[in-house]
Design an enzyme around this catalytic site. Sequence first.
Site, short mmCIF file in Angstrom:
data_model
loop_
_atom_site.label_atom_id
_atom_site.label_comp_id
_atom_site.label_asym_id
_atom_site.label_seq_id
_atom_site.Cartn_x
_atom_site.Cartn_y
_atom_site.Cartn_z
N TRP A 20 29.41 27.17 34.01
CA TRP A 20 30.15 27.39 35.03
C TRP A 20 30.42 28.95 34.64
O TRP A 20 31.33 29.13 33.41
CB TRP A 20 31.47 26.28 34.94
CG TRP A 20 32.72 26.71 35.82
CD1 TRP A 20 33.57 27.25 35.17
CD2 TRP A 20 32.73 25.92 36.52
NE1 TRP A 20 34.63 28.39 36.58
CE2 TRP A 20 33.30 26.68 37.24
CE3 TRP A 20 32.17 25.66 37.35
CZ2 TRP A 20 34.26 26.44 39.14
CZ3 TRP A 20 32.60 25.76 39.62
CH2 TRP A 20 33.55 25.97 39.48
N ASN A 22 34.42 31.48 36.55
CA ASN A 22 34.90 31.71 37.63
C ASN A 22 35.35 33.07 38.21
O ASN A 22 34.25 33.92 38.33
CB ASN A 22 35.41 30.71 38.54
CG ASN A 22 36.71 29.96 37.16
OD1 ASN A 22 36.17 29.79 36.20
ND2 ASN A 22 37.76 30.32 37.67
N ASP A 23 36.42 33.37 38.43
CA ASP A 23 36.73 34.56 38.84
C ASP A 23 36.37 35.50 38.06
O ASP A 23 36.04 35.57 36.34
CB ASP A 23 38.19 35.08 37.99
CG ASP A 23 38.92 33.55 38.38
OD1 ASP A 23 38.37 32.49 39.69
OD2 ASP A 23 40.65 33.36 38.23
N GLN A 39 35.56 34.56 34.02
CA GLN A 39 36.38 33.25 33.96
C GLN A 39 35.04 32.18 33.54
O GLN A 39 34.04 31.75 33.80
CB GLN A 39 37.24 32.12 34.85
CG GLN A 39 38.06 33.19 34.95
CD GLN A 39 39.49 33.04 34.18
OE1 GLN A 39 40.09 31.34 34.44
NE2 GLN A 39 39.90 33.60 33.44
N ARG A 151 50.47 33.49 37.02
CA ARG A 151 49.65 33.72 36.67
C ARG A 151 48.83 35.07 37.11
O ARG A 151 48.86 35.48 37.89
CB ARG A 151 48.95 32.43 36.39
CG ARG A 151 48.07 32.19 37.68
CD ARG A 151 47.67 30.66 37.83
NE ARG A 151 46.11 30.06 39.08
CZ ARG A 151 47.47 29.47 39.72
NH1 ARG A 151 48.70 28.90 39.20
NH2 ARG A 151 47.06 28.41 40.44
N ASP A 152 48.06 35.22 36.07
CA ASP A 152 47.11 36.32 36.52
C ASP A 152 47.41 37.57 36.63
O ASP A 152 47.73 38.41 37.84
CB ASP A 152 46.33 36.34 37.79
CG ASP A 152 45.47 34.56 38.28
OD1 ASP A 152 45.25 33.73 36.60
OD2 ASP A 152 45.48 33.81 39.51
N TRP A 287 32.14 30.97 44.87
CA TRP A 287 31.30 29.99 44.22
C TRP A 287 30.36 29.18 44.79
O TRP A 287 30.35 29.35 46.01
CB TRP A 287 32.74 29.22 44.23
CG TRP A 287 33.76 29.07 46.12
CD1 TRP A 287 32.68 28.32 46.87
CD2 TRP A 287 34.30 29.24 46.07
NE1 TRP A 287 33.65 29.23 47.61
CE2 TRP A 287 34.79 29.15 47.76
CE3 TRP A 287 35.76 29.86 45.23
CZ2 TRP A 287 35.97 29.56 48.26
CZ3 TRP A 287 37.10 29.80 46.20
CH2 TRP A 287 37.05 30.08 47.41
N1 DQQ Z 1 41.37 31.22 38.70
C1 DQQ Z 1 41.71 31.10 37.55
C2 DQQ Z 1 43.57 31.26 37.97
C3 DQQ Z 1 43.34 31.41 38.66
C4 DQQ Z 1 42.12 31.62 39.36
C5 DQQ Z 1 41.36 29.89 36.57
C6 DQQ Z 1 42.04 31.30 40.33
O1 DQQ Z 1 44.09 32.37 36.67
O2 DQQ Z 1 44.72 31.93 39.52
O3 DQQ Z 1 40.22 29.65 36.10
O4 DQQ Z 1 40.57 30.93 40.82
#
Ligand code: DQQ
Length: 484
Positions: A20, A22-23, A39, A151-152, A287
């Site tokens: 997997w 992601n970001d 991620q 977050r982020d 995604w």
């Molecule tokens: N994905 C992360 C977060 C963010 C989100 C977690 C956005 O930090 O807000 O995997 O896709």
Amino acid sequence: MGRPAIDERPLYHVQPEANWMNDPNGPIQWKGRYHLFYQYHPYSTLWGPIHWGHAVSADLVHWTHLPIALTPTPDGPDADGCWSGCAVDDDGVPTLIYTGVRRDSACQGRYRQTQCRATSGDDLRTWQKDPGNPVIAGPPTPYDVRVTGFRDPYVWKEDGAWYGAIGSGVERMGGSVLLYRSADLRHWDYLGPLYSRLRHATGPIGPMGTGSIWECPQFFPLGDRHVLLFGVWDENKLHYTAYMTGTYADGRFTPQVLRRFDLGPDYYAPSTLRDDAGRRLVWGWSWEARRRLLQKAAGWAGMLSMPRMLTLRPDGLLGVAPVPELAILRRAHARHTNLALTPRSPNPLSEFAGDCLEILARLEPSPSATIGLKLRQSPDDEEYTLIQYDGETGRLCLDRDRASQSPGVHQGVHGGPIVPGQDGLLTLHVFLDRTIVEVYANGCACLTARIYPVREDSRGVALAVQGGDAVVQAIDVWDLTPER
Ligand code: DQQ
């Protein structure tokens, strides 16, 4: 459900070997090389306790994966995941600022979100977490009960001080971005909301749900304005990427323009970088648009979009273009110029086929004409993906209702209005990389979608018009295959 019979892995989009992602996180150019983190869940094709994967490239096209950069620390503030964040050069020390999460009984079992710091002493290969983590322990107290997320972090230097924008949302109000300041990236003061707005606002493109939280905010100067680019997230399955351009003074952002950044269904969580050449580059997460079981069978899930270059246009919109470096992928090529296309014309692209292609078309549409470009078309037209521009409404759409004969994939028609080309032409720049399509239109609109044809012969390309004529000033098609 077994492993798919046909090649589905992208050839030139960033993706780890397996499992997997992601970001995109913390893109940074260090000693000339581009580093991208992301991620990553190394043990599953589903999202889980998130690590930071790491890839490096000299040319933005060929990427090498390096060892995992961040791993959750048991009992640490990031025990349940190292969520998204950014990378900065702190006077020669590569530094990551990211969100650590930990499920906490005081948070009713939800993820407690705090901001953490890590540094590297060996050119970004290994990372040491700050023993003082978290460096920001929680959202500002006046908002404590009403903040929907925290977050982020996105950090930049301004007039000798560090500033951080953190994605958040205020209950019943909608997405928001909180602004912090620090002298040393360890001690942070809350300055107030950089920007927040009512939950449903009417922007220049009509009503646009602004979501309950804004994720992955990116805030940077471009031309004579500032840009806030962010992911809009909402419990009602609303997920898209938007941007605003406007002015920034005294810790407040005043937007003048609000737009969707990508008109497609499969682009989210942008992360940007100002590179050594002064270019503002952005990656997003694309995604999967198929069932989890199919994800599992493939052995991987998610990829990053191609690097896009952002500019500010005189009308306040973002100019968006793929980086020119991608041209080194071009192989076999066909070109047609000055074609008069009528609804009865034969397909001028019939000699071309492939699942990794670049197409650049410059067209003069008549106002009544609908121009359609089919990709991954089977010879009997049972499978195809249609990119369509309607000259009457000015809308650009991607229709994936017939993209796949598999029952487990997402369908639908996705898109929106685009502004006319500055030269009066319709310019479509399309990149296909097996299961991902990225469309760039008129230098300022983009659309990302995932498609999953199941037939091996779904490799055709076709150009056609309906309802009127069009002149094709030029159309180029390249096969794209990187040397591995
Ligand atoms: N994905 C992360 C977060 C963010 C989100 C977690 C956005 O930090 O807000 O995997 O896709």
